[in-house]
Enzyme design. Structure first.
Site, mmCIF file in Angstrom:
data_model
loop_
_atom_site.group_PDB
_atom_site.id
_atom_site.type_symbol
_atom_site.label_atom_id
_atom_site.label_comp_id
_atom_site.label_asym_id
_atom_site.label_seq_id
_atom_site.Cartn_x
_atom_site.Cartn_y
_atom_site.Cartn_z
ATOM 1 N N LYS A 146 0.886 -1.168 0.000
ATOM 2 C CA LYS A 146 0.000 0.000 0.000
ATOM 3 C C LYS A 146 0.922 1.214 0.000
ATOM 4 O O LYS A 146 1.571 1.512 0.997
ATOM 5 C CB LYS A 146 -0.908 0.009 1.223
ATOM 6 N N GLY A 194 -8.386 10.145 8.813
ATOM 7 C CA GLY A 194 -8.814 10.356 10.185
ATOM 8 C C GLY A 194 -9.825 11.464 10.382
ATOM 9 O O GLY A 194 -10.220 11.743 11.516
ATOM 10 N N ALA A 252 -9.577 6.162 3.305
ATOM 11 C CA ALA A 252 -9.365 7.326 4.180
ATOM 12 C C ALA A 252 -10.561 8.266 4.220
ATOM 13 O O ALA A 252 -11.208 8.522 3.212
ATOM 14 C CB ALA A 252 -8.113 8.115 3.797
ATOM 15 N N GLY A 253 -10.823 8.770 5.427
ATOM 16 C CA GLY A 253 -11.837 9.796 5.619
ATOM 17 C C GLY A 253 -13.227 9.301 5.937
ATOM 18 O O GLY A 253 -14.129 10.102 6.196
ATOM 19 N N ASN A 261 -9.610 2.621 9.146
ATOM 20 C CA ASN A 261 -8.965 2.242 10.394
ATOM 21 C C ASN A 261 -9.538 3.021 11.571
ATOM 22 O O ASN A 261 -10.159 2.465 12.477
ATOM 23 C CB ASN A 261 -7.463 2.456 10.277
ATOM 24 N N THR A 262 -9.353 4.342 11.545
ATOM 25 C CA THR A 262 -9.686 5.175 12.698
ATOM 26 C C THR A 262 -11.143 5.067 13.112
ATOM 27 O O THR A 262 -11.452 5.045 14.310
ATOM 28 C CB THR A 262 -9.341 6.647 12.401
#
EC number: 2.8.1.10
Length: 260
Positions: free
Chosen positions: A96, A157, A184-185, A206-207
């Site tokens: 990645k 995040g 992301a986001g 993830n977050t």
């Protein structure tokens, strides 16, 4: 079924392994998510020692495919070097690829990203590039040999969800044969569902799971959101309209006036 290069998986949810309250919760959340691919930072593993060994043991117990990343790299040279170390450590040609261009937004350095991807693909890597939603950048990555492209929904995040829906839709329309992953986001299962409704093949996050009050329950929620979004896309969503359209017919005799 979904293909990432030569590997076929069933889950359309990829998740990260950082920021969890504990390793045990991370492991339970990954199981609850149904994810078959997890991202792992080389920097975490490279720290070595008992902590790294324990983490790696937990990952191995999950029987998942590891996707190493170059998180934190800010130059082409650093990203390429990190990718080569990851291949040696994890025994995989998958990477990645992240080349960060701005410290505040963590926006990718798209020029460096394309350069690094070109170098790595020539060296036998199968690259998963983290990029913006820019069509030209995505096209350059495909021209370099990427069969997977991972545009962001919003800054890493931020939990804002999809900011530029039209641009993501354009990517899907223009790159029909490329595996597209929103990366992301994303902050809510509804955000993930929305990405799949656009026809995206998968999402990576993830977050939103790791920082939830209950990461395991949130992982399950994202799993359901992804399934709902994909099912809706396959079912065929109706087109949005600018004006109302009655769902109940108003022509003819009311049923209570009908003669039996």
């Amino acid at each position: 079924m979904l293909k990432f290069y030569d590997k076929t998986v069933t889950s359309r949810l990829l998740i990260g392994t950082a920021l969890y309250p504990s390793p045990a919760i991370m492991q339970d959340a990954i199981r609850a998510s149904g994810a078959e691919i997890v991202t792992v930072s080389l920097r975490r593993e490279a720290a070595g020692g008992k902590t790294g060994d324990a983490f790696w043991k937990l990952i191995n117990e999950l029987n998942v495919t590891v996707l190493p990343n170059t998180a934190g790299c800010r130059s082409v040279r650093e990203a390429v070097t990190t990718a080569k170390l990851a291949r040696e450590l994890f025994g995989t040609s998958w990477i990645k690829l992240e080349v960060i261009g701005d410290n505040d937004t963590l926006q990718p350095d798209v020029i460096g990203l394309v350069e690094a991807a070109t170098i790595l693909i020539k060296d036998g890597f199968e690259v998963f590039p983290y990029c913006t939603e820019d069509l030209t950048v995505a096209t350059r990555l495909v021209d370099a040999g990427c069969r997977v492209v991972m545009p962001w929904a919003a800054p890493i995040g931020s939990a804002k969800g999809i900011i530029n829906r039209d641009a993501l839709k354009l990517l899907r329309d223009r790159l029909p044969d490329i595996t597209l992953v929103v990366d992301a986001g994303l902050g809510a299962p509804s955000h993930a569902a929305g990405a799949l409704e656009l026809g995206y093949d998968a999402v990576l996050l993830n977050t939103a799971i790791a920082k939830a009050a209950d990461p395991v329950a949130m992982a399950r929620a994202f799993r359901l959101g992804v399934e709902a979004g994909r099912t809706a896309y396959e079912a065929g969503l109706m087109d949005a309209r600018d004006f109302a359209s009655p769902s109940t017919p108003v022509v003819g005799t009311p049923f209570w006036h009908a003669v039996s």
